[in-house]
Design an enzyme around this catalytic site. Structure first.
Site, PDB file in Angstrom:
ATOM      1  N   HIS A 139      -7.904  -6.125   1.512  1.00  8.89           N
ATOM      2  CA  HIS A 139      -6.139  -5.081   0.922  1.00  8.89           C
ATOM      3  C   HIS A 139      -5.354  -5.728   2.468  1.00  8.89           C
ATOM      4  O   HIS A 139      -3.979  -5.103   3.160  1.00  8.89           O
ATOM      5  CB  HIS A 139      -6.330  -3.335   1.551  1.00  8.89           C
ATOM      6  CG  HIS A 139      -5.633  -2.824   1.412  1.00  8.89           C
ATOM      7  ND1 HIS A 139      -4.872  -2.617   0.252  1.00  8.89           N
ATOM      8  CD2 HIS A 139      -5.219  -1.829   1.866  1.00  8.89           C
ATOM      9  CE1 HIS A 139      -4.118  -1.680  -0.034  1.00  8.89           C
ATOM     10  NE2 HIS A 139      -3.939  -1.217   2.036  1.00  8.89           N
TER      11      HIS A 139
ATOM     12  N   SER B 104       0.861  -0.896  -0.207  1.00  6.37           N
ATOM     13  CA  SER B 104      -0.127  -0.168  -0.319  1.00  6.37           C
ATOM     14  C   SER B 104       0.807   1.357  -0.178  1.00  6.37           C
ATOM     15  O   SER B 104       1.163   1.256  -0.726  1.00  6.37           O
ATOM     16  CB  SER B 104      -1.282  -0.228   1.561  1.00  6.37           C
ATOM     17  OG  SER B 104      -2.046   1.251   1.406  1.00  6.37           O
TER      18      SER B 104
ATOM     19  N   ASP C 141     -10.132  -5.422  -2.575  1.00  2.00           N
ATOM     20  CA  ASP C 141      -9.201  -4.611  -2.220  1.00  2.00           C
ATOM     21  C   ASP C 141     -10.457  -3.444  -2.002  1.00  2.00           C
ATOM     22  O   ASP C 141     -10.999  -3.267  -3.391  1.00  2.00           O
ATOM     23  CB  ASP C 141      -8.319  -4.803  -2.325  1.00  2.00           C
ATOM     24  CG  ASP C 141      -7.098  -3.695  -1.951  1.00  2.00           C
ATOM     25  OD1 ASP C 141      -7.584  -2.058  -0.888  1.00  2.00           O
ATOM     26  OD2 ASP C 141      -6.191  -3.831  -2.243  1.00  2.00           O
TER      27      ASP C 141
END
Ligand code: GSH
Length: 275
Positions: A254, A145, A221
């Site tokens: 995620h 991320s 995600d």
């Protein structure tokens, strides 16, 4: 430098250390996994950059990377994601300030004094690791991320410094998505020209070294469409002649459950580039 934790793990050792960082101007923690091979030889080292809200603890507790790192004979270093402490600027939001350093050197107040994660990750931490632990100068960089953004940006800016780069769910277009626009506005100021030095879409055009980039992205995600937008990097890579392995993974979200599912591929990707 003070050792805060040590845990035997898959024949090696998972440690956490605390040291006074010159770049950050405060004490900072980092985690290092040393595989069993490090007892008798120097081993290559993969640097892991975590995402928003993380410390050095998330990766070591949740990714399950130690088993394969022990098999492959590689060390893994996980830094914190920002400077921390009472004298360090912060924000109530989870995506700015402490826990959200974005791996850049801030130029704006109140951030500029301590928010120098770029210098910390690129220069200070590797120098410390290479002086203090049985590791070679064969480095890889990977992250998740915000940290996936950091890994790609840092690899593109530092030819010759890394053997491999890979990312999970990276923020590839920080100048075009809310997380990145908020952080860059605060840390670098409103002049978007100053953002280009940290923008993977710009850097991929001008890079003088093009390590193949491995990206894994979950299709379930929750941040995919608004914050991550991997297709923007895919297009930029194609235009630039940049090799990209983009694995779109149906059903994965995620979280670290996703990272744990594919981390072995990223460790093997690093080892495959050591030659
Ligand atoms: N809405 C979430 C966003 C933060 C988030 O998803 N962080 C990811 C990185 S972008 C993470 O790794 N969190 C820590 C964890 O899962 O251990 C929150 O407020 O915590």
């Amino acid at each position: 430098m003070e050792r805060k934790e040590t845990h035997a793990s898959f024949g090696g050792v998972q440690e956490v250390w605390r040291h006074k960082s010159v770049s950050l101007g405060v004490e900072s923690n980092f985690a290092i996994y040393l595989p069993p091979q490090a007892k008798t030889e120097k081993v290559p080292v993969l640097y892991w950059l975590s995402g928003l809200t993380c410390t050095e603890q998330n990766f070591i507790g949740k990714a399950g990377a130690q088993r394969v790192a022990a098999e492959l004979g590689i060390a893994i270093v996980a830094s914190d994601t920002s400077p921390r402490g009472v004298g360090v600027a912060d924000d109530d939001a989870y995506d700015l300030g402490q826990g959200a350093g974005f791996y850049l050197n801030a130029t704006q107040e109140p951030w500029a004094a301590h928010y120098r994660m770029y210098d910390y990750v690129v220069t200070e931490l590797p120098a410390l690791i290479e002086a203090s632990f049985p590791v070679t100068q064969q480095r890889g960089i990977a992250g998740h991320s915000m940290g996936g953004f950091g890994a790609i940006m840092i690899a593109l800016r530092n030819p010759g410094r890394y053997r491999s780069v890979s990312a999970f769910s990276p923020i590839v277009a920080p100048t075009q998505v809310p997380w990145g626009e908020k952080a860059f506005s605060a840390y670098l100021g409103p002049d978007r020209a100053s953002w280009a030095a940290y923008d993977p879409l710009e850097l991929v055009r001008t890079a003088t070294e093009r390590l193949p980039v491995l990206i894994d992205q979950g299709l379930a995600d929750q941040f995919l469409k608004e914050q991550l937008r991997p297709q923007l990097f895919q297009a930029a890579a194609q235009n630039a002649g940049q090799e990209l392995i983009l694995n779109l993974r149906p059903d994965y979200d995620h979280s670290y459950y996703f990272i744990a599912s594919f981390i072995a591929d990223h460790l093997r990707h690093f080892v495959s580039k050591l030659g």
